[in-house]
Design an enzyme around this catalytic site. Sequence first.
Site, short mmCIF file in Angstrom:
data_model
loop_
_atom_site.label_atom_id
_atom_site.label_comp_id
_atom_site.label_asym_id
_atom_site.label_seq_id
_atom_site.Cartn_x
_atom_site.Cartn_y
_atom_site.Cartn_z
CE LYS A 60 -2.72 0.97 3.82
NZ LYS A 60 -2.71 2.40 4.14
NE ARG A 65 6.03 6.98 0.68
CZ ARG A 65 5.24 6.63 1.70
NH1 ARG A 65 4.31 5.68 1.53
NH2 ARG A 65 5.37 7.20 2.89
CB SER A 203 4.81 10.77 10.64
OG SER A 203 3.96 10.70 9.50
CG ASP A 351 0.89 0.33 9.34
OD1 ASP A 351 0.36 1.16 10.10
OD2 ASP A 351 1.31 0.61 8.20
CE LYS A 378 -0.47 4.92 12.73
NZ LYS A 378 0.21 5.55 11.61
NE ARG A 382 -5.05 0.72 13.33
CZ ARG A 382 -4.41 0.84 12.17
NH1 ARG A 382 -3.09 0.94 12.15
NH2 ARG A 382 -5.08 0.84 11.03
#
Length: 465
Positions: A60, A65, A203, A351, A378, A382
């Site tokens: 993903k 990108r 990030s 993730d 997120k 989470r």
Amino acid sequence: MAAGPLCIYELLIGNEKYIVTGRQLRTGAALASEEHGSLKSVRVRPASNVLGSVAFPGDKSISHRYGMLAALAAGTSRFRNFSTGADCASTLACMEALGAKITRQTDGAIEIEGTAGHLHAPSQALDCGNSGSTMRMLSGILAAQSFESELTGDASLSRRPMRRVVDPLQQMGAQIETTDGHAPLRVRGSALRALDYVTPVPSAQVKSSVLFAGAFAEGDTSVDESVRTRDHGEIALKAFGAHVERRGNRVTVHGGAKFSAIEALVPGDISSAAFFLCAAALFPKSNLVIDSVLLNPTRAAILDVLASMGGKPKFLQVQEQHGELIGTIGMDPAGLTGLRISGALTASLIDELPVLAAIGPYTRYGIEIRDAKELRVKESDRIAVVCSNLRAMGAEVEEFDDGLRVKGSQRLHGAEIDSHDDHRIAMAFAVAALRAEGETTINGAECVAISYPEFFETLEKVTER
Ligand code: S3P
């Protein structure tokens, strides 16, 4: 392969029960746009084994990108194994609205005819759907265009923090309005100044956004991070022809870049593969082989942590393409010991943390996750959602402001799980359900389409009962 009944799960739509096979499962943007939000439940029964060979749709992060930079490039780019997730469909739809011509070929490849740096003003707001990556990284590109644009998102995306990209882009000279730091974003692009930026929160989306803007700026733009995050932005910029340099955790892009089209195979998504690696690690007779998966070191920490807990990942073949590592890996069974995840490791597993926490009860000593406040912003909170769902399955778990601790050697029971419309929560608890006693129902299961529409179909293929 899977013995016993044909399907491991059923969809409950209203009072109607559907047995789902791979052929019935809808994929990609169609599912996201037509059915996302309608309540669906998937039942997962306990398993005895995870066996087989799997290849995953394209990563993903890389697909986003590649989709954005191909739209800016001169010429037509061609991508095999582009992500099938709704998030990347959102990116493609935005790039189309900005002037790129995108076609899906009969062999499944995606072709993007770029604009050679001449995006045009969109006729309406750009809908980023559920995708934080689309909104944050595209802002960087739009900040440098000579037109105004608006970026919108769904309810979950509209709750997520956007100041982290708006602040540096404003420092570069862009004018961006938010609604109290949130979407919708109104971007008035302009000629940008170069920036030397230290990211306050690790990030990769912010890093890529600033570097994408920097590629259009006058002079050299650098991003320094305290912890190295995924580096697909800088690798992709280089692949498309920008001049990029790295020194430790500092990466610099030269302004005034011109992009040229590329042809690439998008490596399988390792964050999707992580659910299956964790599932395989739960059963002593598992034997899973994963083909053509992304092995970029900034993303492959899941293999290191499974190995450090006693799991046995094997590398069967590795190659490089456009700066990204791709390989075939195997996973042999093991009783997992347990782990404390903190600091830089937390950032590189961001993730994968939900699924690691979800299998925590089945490890010998448990899993503790700290320095993970980012998990609270997120697609869902989470930390809170993992804790409440683990408790629903009977697990003992302690919640902290920046993480959680799950006790090891626990037996879980099947339960009703609420995905909170968060794809990684739905998939993490489908994995936890495989070792529980009794059946588990995952409510709001359709959200898996955000990153991996084929998830339940693939789980069915590799699960023995
Ligand atoms: C991503 C970076 C991470 C990750 C997200 C994808 C990316 O987000 O959680 O799924 O492609 O750059 P942050 O940059 O917010 O940590």
